[in-house]
Design a protein around this motif. Structure first.
Motif, PDB file in Angstrom:
ATOM      1  N   LEU A 330       0.836  -1.209   0.000  1.00 36.79           N
ATOM      2  CA  LEU A 330       0.000   0.000   0.000  1.00 36.79           C
ATOM      3  C   LEU A 330       0.864   1.248   0.000  1.00 36.79           C
ATOM      4  O   LEU A 330       0.543   2.233  -0.683  1.00 36.79           O
ATOM      5  N   LEU A 335      -2.874   2.150  -3.712  1.00 33.56           N
ATOM      6  CA  LEU A 335      -4.105   1.479  -3.303  1.00 33.56           C
ATOM      7  C   LEU A 335      -4.511   0.387  -4.292  1.00 33.56           C
ATOM      8  O   LEU A 335      -4.947  -0.697  -3.888  1.00 33.56           O
ATOM      9  N   LEU A 339      -5.140  -3.491  -3.208  1.00 29.64           N
ATOM     10  CA  LEU A 339      -6.457  -4.133  -3.265  1.00 29.64           C
ATOM     11  C   LEU A 339      -6.431  -5.364  -4.177  1.00 29.64           C
ATOM     12  O   LEU A 339      -7.086  -6.379  -3.897  1.00 29.64           O
ATOM     13  N   THR A 358     -10.438  -1.512 -11.740  1.00 26.86           N
ATOM     14  CA  THR A 358     -10.059  -0.166 -11.320  1.00 26.86           C
ATOM     15  C   THR A 358      -9.909   0.718 -12.542  1.00 26.86           C
ATOM     16  O   THR A 358      -9.836   0.235 -13.673  1.00 26.86           O
ATOM     17  N   GLN A 367      -3.033   9.885   1.841  1.00 32.44           N
ATOM     18  CA  GLN A 367      -2.670   8.701   2.610  1.00 32.44           C
ATOM     19  C   GLN A 367      -3.823   8.242   3.501  1.00 32.44           C
ATOM     20  O   GLN A 367      -4.080   7.038   3.635  1.00 32.44           O
ATOM     21  N   LYS A 370      -6.403   6.348   1.408  1.00 30.33           N
ATOM     22  CA  LYS A 370      -5.928   5.041   0.966  1.00 30.33           C
ATOM     23  C   LYS A 370      -6.035   4.009   2.087  1.00 30.33           C
ATOM     24  O   LYS A 370      -6.507   2.886   1.873  1.00 30.33           O
ATOM     25  N   TYR A 374      -8.625   0.800   2.093  1.00 28.67           N
ATOM     26  CA  TYR A 374      -8.048  -0.551   2.191  1.00 28.67           C
ATOM     27  C   TYR A 374      -8.637  -1.298   3.386  1.00 28.67           C
ATOM     28  O   TYR A 374      -9.001  -2.477   3.271  1.00 28.67           O
TER      29      TYR A 374
END
Length: 474
Positions: A330, A335, A339, A358, A367, A370, A374
C-alpha cells in the motif's frame, strides 16, 4: 461577525463555549441597541409632533382669548370713537379712562400707544404713561413698541415678546393682540402671559421623556433577560454536551481497548495456530534428521527437506500476518495494487471467485483515504467470508468529478438484520461508517436475498492536486 470573533479569539483566546455565547449574544445586543435607537427616535419624533400640536392649540386658545378681550374693550368705547373727530380731546380722554379701568386677573390690562410711540394707557405700569417708547426691545432684542404700531397700522396682529409681570416683577413671555384706531392713530391692545402654556408643554415634554427612558429601560431589561436565558441555556447545554462527550469518550476509549485486545487475540491465534505449529513441525523434523545422521541413516536428507519446507511455510505465514497488519504494498505501489493483492489472497484462501476492476485516477488519493479504503475493503471481505455464503465477489474503485468511489458486491444471502450489525462494538460495519465519516464521505449498504452491496464515496477534497505525479489508484 466572524472577523470580529476571530480578532477577539486571537486577543482573548476564547473557548468554544465562549465563542458560542458571543455568537448568540452579540447579534442580540446589536439588535436590541438598534431597536432602542429606532424606538427612541420614533418616539421622540412623535412626541415632538404631539407636543408641538398641544403648544399650537394652547397658543391659539390664548390668541382667541386675547381677541375676545380686545373686541370686548372695543365694544365698550366704540360708540365714543365712532362719533368723535380725529382731534376730539374729550373723546380720547374718556376712552383712555375706560381702558384704564378695564383690568383682568393679576396682570391683565389694556395698553394704548399712538403711532409716534407715546404711551397713553398702562394701568398696571403707570411709569410708562406719557413717555415715548419707540425702539423699545426686550431682553432677547425683540422690538416691542415699533412692531405693535406697525401691526396696528395694518389693522391688527399678534406679537410675542418678554415683558415684566406687574404682580411679581419677574420677566415672562407675553402674547399681545393689537388693533389700530386709524382716525386717532392709536394702537390699542392687550396681552397675556403664556407661562402656564410653556409650563404645560414642559410638563408634557418631561412626561414623554420619562416614558421614552422607561421604554429604553424595558428594552434593556428584556435584552438582559434574554442574554441571561442564552447564557444559562448555553451553560446547561455545554454541561450536557460535555457529559455526553465524556460518555462517548469513555465508550470510544473502551472500544479502542476492546479493539486492541481483539487484534492482539487475533494475532496471538494466528501465531499459535499457524506459525507455532509449523515451527514445532520444523523442530521435530530437525531432531529426527539429527538422530538419523547420528545413526548413519541415509534418509536423513528427507527429514531436512521436510523441515526446510515447514520453515518456508512459517516465513509465508509471517509475511501474511505482517501484510494483514500493515501491507507494505500500500505504501510502495499504492491502493490499486494493494487491493488487487488483497483480492487474490482472498480467492486463494477462501476459493470465492473475485473480480477486481479499477480506473486510472487523474489525481491521487491522500494517505488517510488510501488506508481507510483498504481497511474497509479488508473488513468487507472478512464479513463476506464469515457471514455471506457468497461464491462471487466484485470490487470496483474509480475516480470521478466528485471524488472517488469504491463498490464491493457479493451474491450471498444478505444481512438478516443490518441495523443490529451497525450497533455492534468492535471491528465491523460501525468501524466502516466511522472511517468514512472521518473523511467526510458516505457509506451506503444495501442488502437483500440476492446479495449485499457496499458503496463508499470519498469527496474530491481527499484527491491530491493533478500537477503531482499520478499513479493508478494511488
Amino acid at each position: 461577525m466572524s472577523g470580529l470573533l476571530a480578532r477577539l479569539n486571537n486577543k482573548l483566546h476564547l473557548s468554544y463555549g465562549q465563542k458560542v455565547f458571543l455568537l448568540a449574544s452579540v447579534p442580540l445586543i446589536v439588535a436590541a441597541a438598534a431597536i432602542s435607537v429606532v424606538v427612541t427616535l420614533q418616539s421622540q419624533k412623535l412626541a415632538d409632533q404631539e407636543i408641538g400640536q398641544l403648544e399650537h392649540q394652547l397658543i391659539e386658545a390664548k390668541k382667541t382669548e386675547l381677541k375676545n378681550y380686545v373686541n370686548l374693550a372695543r365694544s365698550a368705547f366704540f360708540f365714543i370713537y365712532g362719533r368723535a373727530a380725529p382731534d376730539d380731546y374729550d373723546a380720547k380722554l374718556r376712552v383712555t379712562q375706560i381702558l384704564s379701568a378695564m383690568t383682568f386677573g393679576e396682570d391683565g390690562s389694556y395698553f394704548v400707544f399712538d403711532y409716534d410711540g407715546n404711551n397713553l394707557v398702562s394701568p398696571r405700569r403707570t411709569e410708562l404713561i406719557t413717555k415715548n417708547w419707540a425702539g423699545l426691545a426686550d431682553e432677547e432684542g425683540t422690538p416691542i413698541v415699533d412692531t405693535l404700531i406697525a401691526q396696528a397700522r395694518t389693522g391688527a396682529g399678534y406679537h410675542t415678546f418678554l415683558w415684566e409681570k406687574p404682580s411679581t416683577g419677574e420677566t415672562g413671555r407675553m402674547i399681545a393682540y393689537v388693533i389700530g384706531l386709524q382716525n386717532w392713530r392709536w394702537a390699542v391692545g392687550t396681552g397675556v402671559f403664556i407661562d402656564d402654556v410653556l409650563g404645560t408643554v414642559a410638563t408634557a415634554r418631561a412626561t414623554v421623556e420619562e416614558r421614552i427612558q422607561a421604554t429604553f429601560v424595558y428594552i434593556m431589561a428584556i435584552t438582559l433577560g434574554a442574554l441571561l436565558v442564552v447564557f444559562f441555556s448555553g451553560l446547561l447545554l455545554n454541561i450536557r454536551e460535555r457529559r455526553l462527550a465524556d460518555a462517548k469518550l469513555k465508550t470510544l476509549t473502551q472500544r479502542i481497548f476492546d479493539t486492541q485486545e481483539e487484534e492482539r487475540g487475533r494475532v496471538a491465534r494466528e501465531l499459535h495456530d499457524s506459525i507455532s505449529q509449523i515451527l514445532v513441525g520444523v523442530r521435530y523434523a530437525l531432531e529426527l534428521a539429527r538422530r538419523k545422521i547420528a545413526n548413519g541413516d541415509a534418509t536423513a536428507s528427507d527429514s531436512l527437506e521436510k523441515g526446510v519446507s515447514h520453515l518456508n511455510g512459517a516465513i509465508q505465514e509471517v509475511r501474511r500476518i505482517s501484510r494483514d497488519l500493515r501491507p507494505g504494498i500500500l505504501d510502495d505501489l499504492g491502493l490499486g495494487p494493494a487491493l488487487q493483492s488483497l483480492t487474490k489472497d482472498f480467492t486463494a484462501r477462501t476459493g470465492i471467485k473475485t473480480d477486481f476492476e479499477t480506473a486510472v485516477f487523474r489525481n491521487r488519493l491522500d494517505q488517510e483515504s488510501k488506508i481507510a479504503l483498504y481497511r474497509i475493503a479488508q473488513e468487507a471481505l472478512t464479513n463476506i467470508e464469515r457471514h455471506s455464503g457468497a461464491t462471487y465477489v466484485s470490487m470496483r474503485i474509480s475516480g470521478h468529478k466528485r471524488g472517488a468511489t469504491m463498490r464491493i458486491a457479493d451474491n450471498g444471502h444478505g444481512l438478516p438484520d443490518s441495523a443490529s450489525l451497525r450497533r455492534e462494538n468492535g471491528i465491523g460495519l460501525r468501524n466502516m461508517q466511522e472511517r468514512v465519516e472521518q473523511l467526510d464521505g458516505t457509506l451506503r449498504l444495501t442488502s437483500s436475498a440476492k446479495g449485499t452491496v457496499i458503496e463508499v464515496r470519498i469527496p474530491l477534497s481527499h484527491l491530491l492536486a493533478p500537477e503531482r505525479p499520478a499513479k493508478e489508484i494511488a
